[in-house]
Design an enzyme around this catalytic site. Structure first.
Site, PDB file in Angstrom:
ATOM      1  N   ARG A 178       0.926  -1.125   0.040  1.00  0.00           N
ATOM      2  CA  ARG A 178       0.010   0.072   0.122  1.00  0.00           C
ATOM      3  C   ARG A 178       0.892   1.329   0.041  1.00  0.00           C
ATOM      4  O   ARG A 178       0.591   2.263   0.677  1.00  0.00           O
ATOM      5  CB  ARG A 178      -0.928   0.124   1.224  1.00  0.00           C
ATOM      6  CG  ARG A 178      -1.757  -1.042   1.133  1.00  0.00           C
ATOM      7  CD  ARG A 178      -2.902  -1.223   0.298  1.00  0.00           C
ATOM      8  NE  ARG A 178      -3.630  -2.453   0.116  1.00  0.00           N
ATOM      9  CZ  ARG A 178      -3.284  -3.530  -0.558  1.00  0.00           C
ATOM     10  NH1 ARG A 178      -2.251  -3.660  -1.189  1.00  0.00           N
ATOM     11  NH2 ARG A 178      -3.731  -4.745  -0.193  1.00  0.00           N
ATOM     12  N   SER A 227     -10.476  -0.734   4.051  1.00  0.00           N
ATOM     13  CA  SER A 227      -9.565  -1.033   5.345  1.00  0.00           C
ATOM     14  C   SER A 227      -9.067   0.329   6.031  1.00  0.00           C
ATOM     15  O   SER A 227      -8.512   1.117   5.074  1.00  0.00           O
ATOM     16  CB  SER A 227      -8.404  -2.052   5.128  1.00  0.00           C
ATOM     17  OG  SER A 227      -8.795  -3.261   4.765  1.00  0.00           O
ATOM     18  N   GLU A 297      -4.423   3.399   6.784  1.00  0.00           N
ATOM     19  CA  GLU A 297      -4.246   3.219   5.297  1.00  0.00           C
ATOM     20  C   GLU A 297      -5.070   4.519   4.519  1.00  0.00           C
ATOM     21  O   GLU A 297      -4.694   4.999   3.432  1.00  0.00           O
ATOM     22  CB  GLU A 297      -5.125   1.974   4.759  1.00  0.00           C
ATOM     23  CG  GLU A 297      -4.924   1.579   3.311  1.00  0.00           C
ATOM     24  CD  GLU A 297      -5.447   0.264   2.804  1.00  0.00           C
ATOM     25  OE1 GLU A 297      -5.051  -0.657   3.732  1.00  0.00           O
ATOM     26  OE2 GLU A 297      -5.900   0.377   1.807  1.00  0.00           O
TER      27      GLU A 297
END
Ligand SMILES: Cc1cc2nc3c(=O)[nH]c(=O)nc-3n(C[C@H](O)[C@H](O)[C@H](O)COP(=O)(O)OP(=O)(O)OC[C@H]3O[C@@H](n4cnc5c(N)ncnc54)[C@H](O)[C@@H]3O)c2cc1C
Length: 312
Positions: A178, A227, A297
């Protein structure tokens, strides 16, 4: 300060090379459905409109935020006191040439994966069902079920900080889980992927399998941003949150759902401040119980200070 901004916005309106709207609600442009107003929404539809817009913004020293589909951000209740750029039109185009697919920044990931399948090209199936634009996915190095958008990347055309157009090869970017650090300060104009010729029905079958898994594991009936936290090394944020007894915890309209602890939802008109408070509470409790500091995130937009920061 406000007067200075107003003067610059007036000048932007006079010089703007693309569609421009003032005082726009950002919440409907995000999947979390929260956030205040953008002072200006600029919507370039061609590469030259986008580059010219960036030149004007630099000249006027106006702050801007590049919005994709808004599926990985939390926008402040006070909105964004600058220009939100959201590309459309030609910038959402996808072109196929043999086993190479080229996508504009506004192209949806959904279009990219289905286009690959239609052309019997394999490699992107794991990404099917992730909301967002191709550029947003690259910025995040989005992925699922063992695949990431960077896996089959060839190169990315970008506008750099000095507003020059450059091509970055995949090897120029240190993609991680990510993260795509070299894309942090640039604007993605287009990207190319080299895929592998495969069996079309097998590709569709795998995409359906992935969609089904997502449907079972994600609270798709409620607004969310996917998320909230990155996966901590060797563990899962959802497991730690559950073990900390936080399933079902609520701050106003922001909730840790009982079924999917890693994906917070907006139930009954949450405020961004409530979601941020819930995130701080979860980080704090998980840290106290497991000495693990969860890393967010999702990206905060329009806040004066980091809204997820806790003091331990
Ligand atoms: C229900 C749900 C499920 C999800 N599942 C997953 C999943 O399985 N895996 C996963 O990785 N993510 C998942 N996500 C998160 C999200 O969908 C991805 O991170 C997605 O790639 C973000 O794309 P976006 O266009 O929405 O970007 P945005 O949220 O709009 O923006 C994200 C960042 O990208 C930047 N950006 C956007 N366009 C450009 C551009 N042209 N140039 C430079 N920077 C740009 C923005 O400035 C911002 O910093 C999920 C989200 C939801 C709501």
């Amino acid at each position: 300060m406000k007067q200075l901004l107003d003067t610059r916005v007036d000048e932007l309106i006079a010089r703007c090379p693309c569609k421009l709207t003032t005082a726009v609600q950002i919440a409907p442009l995000t999947t979390f459905r929260v956030g205040g107003m953008a002072r200006v929404l600029a919507e370039p539809s061609t590469e030259s409109e986008l580059v010219n817009l960036l030149v004007v913004l630099r000249d006027l020293e106006l702050p801007y935020f590049y919005l994709g589909l808004g599926s990985n951000i939390l926008v402040s209740d006070h909105g964004f006191k600058g220009v939100v750029i959201r590309s459309r039109g030609e910038l959402g185009r996808i072109e196929v040439s043999g086993s190479i697919i080229k996508a504009g920044p506004a192209a949806r990931l959904l279009m990219l994966t289905t286009c690959a399948a239609r052309h019997s090209l394999t490699g992107l199936e794991q990404l099917s069902g992730i909301p967002g634009t191709v550029a947003g996915a690259l910025f995040m190095n989005a992925g699922a079920y063992g695949g990431e958008i960077s896996d089959h990347l060839v190169d990315v055309r970008i506008v750099s900080r000095d507003l020059s157009i450059q091509v970055m090869k995949k090897s120029d970017i240190a993609f991680g889980y990510r993260s795509a650090p070299e894309l942090r300060d640039v604007i993605v104009l287009s990207s190319r992927y080299e895929l592998i010729p495969g069996d079309r029905s097998a590709i569709y079958k795998e995409m359906r399998r992935v969609w089904q898994l997502r449907r079972e594991k994600q609270p798709i009936a409620f607004p969310s941003a996917g998320s909230i936290f990155k996966r901590p090394p060797g563990d899962y944020a959802g497991r730690l949150i559950e073990e900390a007894g936080l399933k079902g915890h609520r701050v106003g309209g922001a909730v840790v759902p009982t079924a999917h602890a890693g994906i917070f939802i907006n139930d009954r008109g949450a405020q961004a401040s409530e979601i941020a408070e819930l995130i701080r509470k979860v980080r704090s409790d998980v840290y106290r119980k497991f000495a693990v500091m969860l890393e967010n995130e999702i990206i905060p937009v329009g806040f004066d200070v980091d809204p997820f920061q806790i003091h331990v």
